[in-house]
Design a protein around this motif. Structure first.
Motif, short mmCIF file in Angstrom:
data_model
loop_
_atom_site.label_atom_id
_atom_site.label_comp_id
_atom_site.label_asym_id
_atom_site.label_seq_id
_atom_site.Cartn_x
_atom_site.Cartn_y
_atom_site.Cartn_z
N LEU A 9 0.84 -1.20 0.00
CA LEU A 9 0.00 0.00 0.00
C LEU A 9 0.87 1.24 0.00
O LEU A 9 2.06 1.18 0.31
CB LEU A 9 -0.90 0.02 1.24
N SER A 10 0.26 2.37 -0.30
CA SER A 10 0.98 3.64 -0.23
C SER A 10 1.29 3.97 1.23
O SER A 10 0.72 3.37 2.15
CB SER A 10 0.13 4.75 -0.86
N LEU A 11 2.15 4.94 1.43
CA LEU A 11 2.51 5.34 2.79
C LEU A 11 1.30 5.82 3.59
O LEU A 11 1.10 5.37 4.72
CB LEU A 11 3.61 6.41 2.76
N PRO A 12 0.44 6.71 3.05
CA PRO A 12 -0.73 7.11 3.83
C PRO A 12 -1.67 5.94 4.15
O PRO A 12 -2.16 5.83 5.27
CB PRO A 12 -1.43 8.14 2.95
N ALA A 13 -1.88 5.06 3.20
CA ALA A 13 -2.76 3.91 3.44
C ALA A 13 -2.15 2.96 4.45
O ALA A 13 -2.86 2.45 5.33
CB ALA A 13 -3.05 3.19 2.12
N SER A 14 -0.86 2.72 4.36
CA SER A 14 -0.21 1.81 5.32
C SER A 14 -0.22 2.42 6.72
O SER A 14 -0.35 1.70 7.71
CB SER A 14 1.21 1.48 4.89
N THR A 15 -0.12 3.73 6.81
CA THR A 15 -0.19 4.41 8.11
C THR A 15 -1.57 4.22 8.73
O THR A 15 -1.70 3.93 9.93
CB THR A 15 0.14 5.90 7.96
N ILE A 16 -2.61 4.36 7.94
CA ILE A 16 -3.98 4.18 8.45
C ILE A 16 -4.22 2.73 8.86
O ILE A 16 -4.81 2.45 9.91
CB ILE A 16 -5.01 4.65 7.40
N VAL A 17 -3.74 1.79 8.06
CA VAL A 17 -3.93 0.37 8.38
C VAL A 17 -3.21 0.01 9.67
O VAL A 17 -3.79 -0.61 10.57
CB VAL A 17 -3.46 -0.53 7.21
#
Length: 85
Positions: A9-17
């Motif tokens: 995933l992208s950095l923002p998506a991985s941060t949310i996950v």
């Protein structure tokens, strides 16, 4: 965990996950300790802290994130010991 999720995933998506899993882990402790709505307000704070530590980890490294988390935990224990018990 963040590195493994970041591969897919992208950095923002991985941060949310990863922040969501961090919150889920804490939710089992928060829900029975605090009454509604404070348990969900606390969970929101944990989620934001997870985002903050993910950003710190990404920018400054895992060691810095671990140290800041340990300091935050120590502050929580001090406040609890002085005011909540």
């Amino acid at each position: 965990m963040q590195n493994k999720v970041k591969k897919h995933l992208s950095l923002p998506a991985s941060t949310i996950v990863t922040s969501s899993f961090y919150t889920l882990y804490h939710l089992f402790i928060i829900l029975p300790v605090f009454a509604f709505p404070f348990n969900w307000i606390s969970a929101a704070g944990v989620f934001l802290a997870g985002i903050m530590w993910a950003c710190i980890r990404e920018r400054y490294g895992a060691e810095t994130a671990i140290i800041s988390h340990a300091l935050a935990d120590a502050a929580i224990m001090i406040v609890y010991g002085l005011y909540v018990r």
